[in-house]
Design an enzyme around this catalytic site. Structure first.
Site, PDB file in Angstrom:
ATOM      1  N   ASP A  25       0.854  -1.205   0.000  1.00  0.00           N
ATOM      2  CA  ASP A  25       0.000   0.000   0.000  1.00  0.00           C
ATOM      3  C   ASP A  25       0.884   1.247   0.000  1.00  0.00           C
ATOM      4  OD1 ASP A  25      -1.328  -2.246   1.668  1.00  0.00           O
ATOM      5  OD2 ASP A  25      -3.037  -0.983   1.150  1.00  0.00           O
ATOM      6  N   ASN A 170      -3.517 -16.435  -1.876  1.00  0.00           N
ATOM      7  CA  ASN A 170      -2.345 -16.202  -1.012  1.00  0.00           C
ATOM      8  C   ASN A 170      -2.674 -16.335   0.472  1.00  0.00           C
ATOM      9  OD1 ASN A 170      -3.794 -13.835  -0.844  1.00  0.00           O
ATOM     10  ND2 ASN A 170      -2.113 -12.478  -1.436  1.00  0.00           N
ATOM     11  N   HIS A 251       1.156  -5.557  -5.483  1.00  0.00           N
ATOM     12  CA  HIS A 251      -0.268  -5.756  -5.775  1.00  0.00           C
ATOM     13  C   HIS A 251      -1.003  -4.417  -5.905  1.00  0.00           C
ATOM     14  CE1 HIS A 251       0.302  -9.936  -4.498  1.00  0.00           C
ATOM     15  NE2 HIS A 251       0.865  -9.495  -3.403  1.00  0.00           N
ATOM     16  N   ASP A 252      -0.869  -3.624  -4.846  1.00  0.00           N
ATOM     17  CA  ASP A 252      -1.701  -2.422  -4.759  1.00  0.00           C
ATOM     18  C   ASP A 252      -1.278  -1.367  -5.766  1.00  0.00           C
ATOM     19  OD1 ASP A 252      -3.032  -3.686  -2.733  1.00  0.00           O
ATOM     20  OD2 ASP A 252      -1.953  -2.676  -1.121  1.00  0.00           O
TER      21      ASP A 252
HETATM   22  C1  BDR Z   1      -3.339  -7.715  -0.887  1.00  0.00           C
HETATM   23  O1  BDR Z   1      -3.334  -8.093   0.494  1.00  0.00           O
HETATM   24  C2  BDR Z   1      -2.482  -7.254   1.233  1.00  0.00           C
HETATM   25  O2  BDR Z   1      -1.594  -8.011   1.988  1.00  0.00           O
HETATM   26  C3  BDR Z   1      -1.757  -6.384   0.257  1.00  0.00           C
HETATM   27  O3  BDR Z   1      -1.563  -5.084   0.786  1.00  0.00           O
HETATM   28  C4  BDR Z   1      -2.648  -6.371  -0.949  1.00  0.00           C
HETATM   29  O4  BDR Z   1      -3.611  -5.355  -0.872  1.00  0.00           O
HETATM   30  C5  BDR Z   1      -2.675  -8.797  -1.709  1.00  0.00           C
HETATM   31  O5  BDR Z   1      -3.380  -9.996  -1.608  1.00  0.00           O
HETATM   32 CA    CA Z   2      -3.354  -3.512   0.752  1.00  0.00          CA
END
Ligand code: BDR
Ligand code: CA
Length: 324
Positions: A25, A170, A251-252
């Site tokens: 993030d 995940n 990811h973010d």
């Molecule tokens: C998402 O989960 C969080 O751990 C990360 O910030 C991301 O938003 C990935 O699966």
């Molecule tokens: Ca996140």
């Protein structure tokens, strides 16, 4: 320069960002503060990677590091809609969402407005203008829709980092963290009549920041570069333990980048996505109709299955490395 389409560079995309910072993030937020194609209008915080109070402190600190303490931060939900005590992701993001470091508090504070109230207010103040980007669990969005379903026609688009389709989960073999944390909220969000784009693990796992890039950002001696290097150690180590490479998924950041630059998307079918709420082994799974001839009558989301992850990572690095 990487090939962001001219029209997207020419105008900034105004974003309301709902987040749970969190290491990736933080990578997204600092990129969003610096990239000319992004205008962060407001941050809302939510529980997820860490508790919501800590997420809020981290959000305020990131705005100060990025030189934008004027952007409002509204604190949001502290737990999922249904269920027992929330669980956090300390092994990935550290006990305070800042890796192995405990940092001094920022000088500023959150505004005192609830993130849900802020989300609803902004929808009415700027109807049809704002893109809502969610990079944490969807609790705030779910509560906002339950409070005022009218917001669904007032946001221009909703872009969510969430889900896993043709890629493993995940948290469980099939569930991704942001959906798994609050599947009931995710379901509410997917049932609402707003245009949703899901940016799932299928593509975010291809957007890898390397330890070398983070070292180079540290060497820029900028507040953002120093901070990102400092907080990333546990995050990189967690990925290295799994994949034996010193690199980790942004990811973010990819979700935010896709919200402002749709040319990053290579394949994104519009289809029906349901959230599994009941399965003993599949709670939190995102189930998409990816059959060759899907039933599009009930389509509710665009699912990004292919994206230019490397192009985004290069752009992210260039944006942050050129911060003076
Ligand atoms: C998402 O989960 C969080 O751990 C990360 O910030 C991301 O938003 C990935 O699966
Ligand atoms: Ca996140």
């Amino acid at each position: 320069m990487t090939s962001i389409a001219a029209e997207h560079l020419a105008s900034k995309t105004p974003i309301v960002l709902d987040c749970d910072p969190g290491v990736d993030d933080a990578m997204a937020i600092l990129y969003g503060l610096r990239a000319p194609e992004v205008e962060i209008v407001a941050l809302g915080t939510v529980w997820g990677n860490i508790d919501v109070d800590t997420a809020t402190v981290n959000a305020v600190r990131l705005l100060e590091i990025g030189g934008r303490p004027d952007i409002p931060v509204a604190k949001g939900a502290g737990r999922q809609l249904i269920g027992t005590e929330p669980t956090f992701a300390e092994l990935i993001h550290g006990p305070a969402g800042t890796g192995s470091t405990i940092l001094p508090p920022p000088s500023g504070q959150h505004t005192g407005e609830h993130a849900v109230t802020q989300m609803i207010r902004l929808a009415y103040e700027r109807p049809g203008e704002l893109t809502l980007v969610a990079i944490g669990p969807l609790t705030n969005l779910g509560i906002a829709l339950a409070t005022d379903p009218g917001i669904a026609t007032r946001y221009k688009e909703v872009v969510i980092m969430g889900g896993a389709f043709l890629w493993p989960g995940n948290i469980t073999p099939v569930a991704e963290a942001n959906i798994w944390h609050d599947p009931e909220a995710a379901r509410i969000v997917l049932e609402a009549p707003w245009p949703v784009t899901l940016v799932p693990l299928d593509v975010t796992e291809q957007a890898q920041v390397t330890g070398e890039m983070l070292d180079q950002l540290r060497d820029t001696n900028t507040p953002a570069g120093t901070h990102l290097h400092l907080i990333s150690y546990i995050y990189l180590s967690a990925y290295e333990a799994r994949f034996a490479r010193r690199e980790a998924a942004m990811h973010d950041g990819l979700a935010l980048a896709i919200a402002v630059d749709p040319t990053l998307v290579q394949e994104a079918p519009l289809t029906r996505v349901d959230i599994e709420l009941n399965g003993a082994h599949t709670r939190g799974m995102t189930v998409a109709d990816l059959r060759p001839i899907p039933n599009l009558e009930r389509a509710n989301a665009r699912v990004v299955l292919k994206a230019e992850g490397n192009r985004f990572v290069r752009r992210w690095f260039n944006v942050l490395a050129s911060w003076d």
